[in-house]
Design an enzyme around this catalytic site. Structure first.
Site, PDB file in Angstrom:
ATOM      1  N   ASP A   1      42.870  39.314  51.699  1.00  0.00           N
ATOM      2  CA  ASP A   1      43.727  40.437  51.274  1.00  0.00           C
ATOM      3  C   ASP A   1      45.141  39.985  51.620  1.00  0.00           C
ATOM      4  OD1 ASP A   1      43.528  43.459  50.351  1.00  0.00           O
ATOM      5  OD2 ASP A   1      44.992  43.477  51.954  1.00  0.00           O
TER       6      ASP A   1
ATOM      7  N   LYS B   1      36.416  46.960  55.518  1.00  0.00           N
ATOM      8  CA  LYS B   1      37.741  46.314  55.484  1.00  0.00           C
ATOM      9  C   LYS B   1      38.076  45.920  56.917  1.00  0.00           C
ATOM     10  CE  LYS B   1      41.121  45.357  52.546  1.00  0.00           C
ATOM     11  NZ  LYS B   1      41.080  45.053  51.113  1.00  0.00           N
TER      12      LYS B   1
HETATM   13  P1  NDP Z   1      49.434  38.634  49.081  1.00  0.00           P
HETATM   14  O1  NDP Z   1      49.665  38.560  50.533  1.00  0.00           O
HETATM   15  O2  NDP Z   1      48.965  37.418  48.354  1.00  0.00           O
HETATM   16  O3  NDP Z   1      50.762  39.157  48.329  1.00  0.00           O
HETATM   17  C1  NDP Z   1      51.342  40.376  48.642  1.00  0.00           C
HETATM   18  C2  NDP Z   1      52.652  40.483  47.870  1.00  0.00           C
HETATM   19  O4  NDP Z   1      53.178  41.790  48.040  1.00  0.00           O
HETATM   20  C3  NDP Z   1      53.728  39.529  48.358  1.00  0.00           C
HETATM   21  O5  NDP Z   1      54.582  39.194  47.313  1.00  0.00           O
HETATM   22  C4  NDP Z   1      54.433  40.355  49.429  1.00  0.00           C
HETATM   23  O6  NDP Z   1      55.770  39.944  49.669  1.00  0.00           O
HETATM   24  C5  NDP Z   1      54.405  41.727  48.787  1.00  0.00           C
HETATM   25  N1  NDP Z   1      54.385  42.773  49.823  1.00  0.00           N
HETATM   26  C6  NDP Z   1      53.430  42.945  50.780  1.00  0.00           C
HETATM   27  N2  NDP Z   1      53.758  43.991  51.575  1.00  0.00           N
HETATM   28  C7  NDP Z   1      54.924  44.457  51.088  1.00  0.00           C
HETATM   29  C8  NDP Z   1      55.774  45.529  51.453  1.00  0.00           C
HETATM   30  N3  NDP Z   1      55.467  46.320  52.497  1.00  0.00           N
HETATM   31  N4  NDP Z   1      56.897  45.733  50.727  1.00  0.00           N
HETATM   32  C9  NDP Z   1      57.203  44.930  49.667  1.00  0.00           C
HETATM   33  N5  NDP Z   1      56.438  43.904  49.272  1.00  0.00           N
HETATM   34  C10 NDP Z   1      55.330  43.687  49.967  1.00  0.00           C
HETATM   35  O7  NDP Z   1      48.403  39.855  48.864  1.00  0.00           O
HETATM   36  P2  NDP Z   1      47.467  40.177  47.634  1.00  0.00           P
HETATM   37  O8  NDP Z   1      48.159  39.805  46.371  1.00  0.00           O
HETATM   38  O9  NDP Z   1      46.133  39.636  47.916  1.00  0.00           O
HETATM   39  O10 NDP Z   1      47.342  41.770  47.738  1.00  0.00           O
HETATM   40  C11 NDP Z   1      48.292  42.649  47.126  1.00  0.00           C
HETATM   41  C12 NDP Z   1      47.673  44.028  46.996  1.00  0.00           C
HETATM   42  O11 NDP Z   1      46.477  43.935  46.192  1.00  0.00           O
HETATM   43  C13 NDP Z   1      47.232  44.688  48.306  1.00  0.00           C
HETATM   44  O12 NDP Z   1      47.367  46.075  48.182  1.00  0.00           O
HETATM   45  C14 NDP Z   1      45.742  44.339  48.372  1.00  0.00           C
HETATM   46  O13 NDP Z   1      45.022  45.237  49.190  1.00  0.00           O
HETATM   47  C15 NDP Z   1      45.376  44.495  46.907  1.00  0.00           C
HETATM   48  N6  NDP Z   1      44.154  43.802  46.516  1.00  0.00           N
HETATM   49  C16 NDP Z   1      43.996  42.459  46.686  1.00  0.00           C
HETATM   50  C17 NDP Z   1      42.833  41.839  46.286  1.00  0.00           C
HETATM   51  C18 NDP Z   1      42.665  40.375  46.337  1.00  0.00           C
HETATM   52  O14 NDP Z   1      41.660  39.872  45.777  1.00  0.00           O
HETATM   53  N7  NDP Z   1      43.565  39.614  46.934  1.00  0.00           N
HETATM   54  C19 NDP Z   1      41.696  42.631  45.755  1.00  0.00           C
HETATM   55  C20 NDP Z   1      42.005  44.026  45.519  1.00  0.00           C
HETATM   56  C21 NDP Z   1      43.180  44.576  45.933  1.00  0.00           C
HETATM   57  P3  NDP Z   1      56.094  39.047  50.992  1.00  0.00           P
HETATM   58  O15 NDP Z   1      55.438  37.727  50.726  1.00  0.00           O
HETATM   59  O16 NDP Z   1      57.566  39.009  51.043  1.00  0.00           O
HETATM   60  O17 NDP Z   1      55.467  39.772  52.152  1.00  0.00           O
END
Ligand code: NDP
Length: 454
Positions: A174, A134
């Site tokens: 991510d 990572k």
């Molecule tokens: P994105 O950046 O596309 O989206 C993240 C979302 O979560 C946004 O809506 C963001 O809101 C919100 N968010 C992030 N941090 C916080 C926080 N501290 N408090 C509240 N809301 C928060 O990321 P992903 O969708 O890619 O990833 C989301 C999760 O899934 C992570 O844990 C990631 O590690 C996991 N994941 C992702 C994969 C992938 O293929 N993308 C694969 C496996 C796991 P805002 O825009 O306002 O920050």
């Protein structure tokens, strides 16, 4: 039904975690992930001592390599900015290191060590040849111009390119790293290395990306929830679902839930939660996707547009639901949120985000008999399709959408079966968290034992 350990296993587990804490100060998320996995693994190795040889557990908990570097870049106004970049190459026993890059101001070395550690077992569960890694930076892409993001990505890759490659280490996206960032990172890698190769996944479809990669984590998570429900003779049809986040994972979770006849009533971002009692139907979901993916807007705009309730700074776990899909970030569900979900009738939780539930929350779910799909199993669809993207790049061909989706469904079903096999309890209930930890561990452990003490 929360994890019960024998005295011997408890003593060994506590001693190991004490060493982890002492050796890795100030990294609470890494301590938490290590504890969650190692409790199950140590209980397993007391019954299977062949896996406790050659200092295996001590080696497993120590990253093979942690690279940290300065990322200096110039803002549009001429200012010089300095961030820190990392790549954690945790375990390469099963294949090239594989795991996403996260760009978010909260990122620390400890965050990335927890994510890389989890990734080892997740990648093992997919059945594909991928080690665990990572990386990322404390850079915040929010509010930056495209040109600033490009200069940051170029500076980041100027250091990272020495350490990655199609057969060495293959990062993906991510939080904060989507198609735009992957494009800039790939361009700089190609310039520096003079090689056009599958060094990153999540690439654009025009130059080496895989169909369904963008959708894979969300779709895969819904498939996993469907598998858990089908095992007990139930389905997602007409289930009320709550999703947190509105990023990549959340958006495609909502899309697939709609396709399978479920009703999604909530989504969120770091600003707040929307509660749409009528449901975020396919048309509204498409609007939300455009808002988030193309216009980089905020979730309250959804509430303004569709007249839904908006709860600033709220979290979605007080909204009654049958199935919950935490899809934003780590530790978003603690004990009290878990208790509220259970009290309101939630029967199933599928983790789209990494480690969104604390250990105390998981214990609440287990004790209440909730079907709990842990992240390393439920969200493995993303890295699985990344593995399929690597395979297509190696063969220099592209599979159809239907082919990739069929493979994704089959991989999620295999992961589900592996969890059932290793997570069986004395009742009919499956401890999916233990099942995922053990099934993921066994394959990595076998590889490490046969590769010698390195
Ligand atoms: P994105 O950046 O596309 O989206 C993240 C979302 O979560 C946004 O809506 C963001 O809101 C919100 N968010 C992030 N941090 C916080 C926080 N501290 N408090 C509240 N809301 C928060 O990321 P992903 O969708 O890619 O990833 C989301 C999760 O899934 C992570 O844990 C990631 O590690 C996991 N994941 C992702 C994969 C992938 O293929 N993308 C694969 C496996 C796991 P805002 O825009 O306002 O920050």
């Amino acid at each position: 039904m929360s994890t019960t350990l024998s005295d011997e296993a408890r003593t060994k587990s506590e001693a190991l975690i004490e060493r982890v804490v002492a050796k890795n100060p100030g990294e609470p998320e890494f301590h938490q992930a290590a504890k969650e996995v190692m409790q199950d693994v140590i209980a397993f190795t007391t019954e299977h001592p062949e896996f406790a040889q050659q200092g295996l557990l001590e080696r497993l908990i120590e990253p093979e390599r942690v690279i940290s570097f300065r990322v200096a870049w110039t803002g549009d106004d001429g200012s010089v900015n300095v961030n820190r970049g990392w790549r954690v190459q945790f375990n390469g026993a099963l294949g090239p290191y594989k795991g996403g890059l996260r760009f978010h101001p909260s990122v620390t070395q400890g965050t990335l060590k927890f994510l890389a550690f989890e990734q080892i077992f997740k990648n093992s569960l997919t059945g594909l040849a991928m080690g665990g890694g990572k990386g990322g930076s404390d850079f915040d892409p929010k509010g930056k111009s495209d040109a600033e993001v490009m200069r940051f990505c170029q500076s980041f890759m100027t250091e990272l390119f020495r350490h990655v490659g199609a057969d060495t280490d293959v990062p993906a996206g991510d939080i904060g790293v989507g198609a735009r960032e992957i494009g800039f990172l790939f361009g700089q890698y190609r310039r520096l290395s003079q090689r056009f190769e599958g060094v990153l996944t999540g690439k654009s479809l025009d130059w080496g990306g895989s169909l369904i990669r963008t959708e894979a984590t969300g779709y895969g998570c819904v498939y996993f929830a469907r598998n858990m429900l089908e095992r007990i003779g139930d389905s997602l049809k007409d289930k009320t679902c709550v999703v947190s986040g509105s990023g990549n994972v959340a958006l495609y979770t909502i899309e697939k839930l709609n396709e399978l006849g479920a009703k999604v009533v909530a989504a969120s971002d770091s600003g707040g939660v929307v509660y749409d009692k009528e449901g975020i139907n396919p048309e509204k979901a498409a609007w939300l996707k455009d808002l988030k993916e193309n216009r980089r807007g905020r979730i309250h705009e959804y509430a303004d547009r569709f007249g839904a309730e908006y709860r600033p700074e709220g979290e979605p776990w007080t909204i009654p639901c049958d199935v919950a899909f935490p899809s934003a970030t780590q530790n978003e569900i603690d004990k009290s949120e878990a208790e509220t979900l259970v009290k309101n009738g939630c029967k199933c939780v599928a983790e789209g985000a990494n480690m969104p539930s604390t250990i105390a929350a998981i214990d609440v779910f287990k004790d209440a008999g909730v079907l709990f799909g842990p992240a390393k199993a439920a969200n493995a669809g993303g890295v699985a399709v990344s593995g399929l993207e690597m395979a297509q790049n190696s063969m220099r061909l592209s599979w159809t959408r239907e082919e990739v989706d069929a493979k994704l469904q089959s991989i999620m079903a295999n992961i589900h079966n592996a969890c059932v096999e290793h997570g069986a309890t004395s009742t009919d209930h499956i401890d999916y968290a233990r099942g995922a930890n053990i099934a993921g561990f066994v394959k990595v452990a076998r590889a490490m034992l046969t590769q010698g003490v390195i």
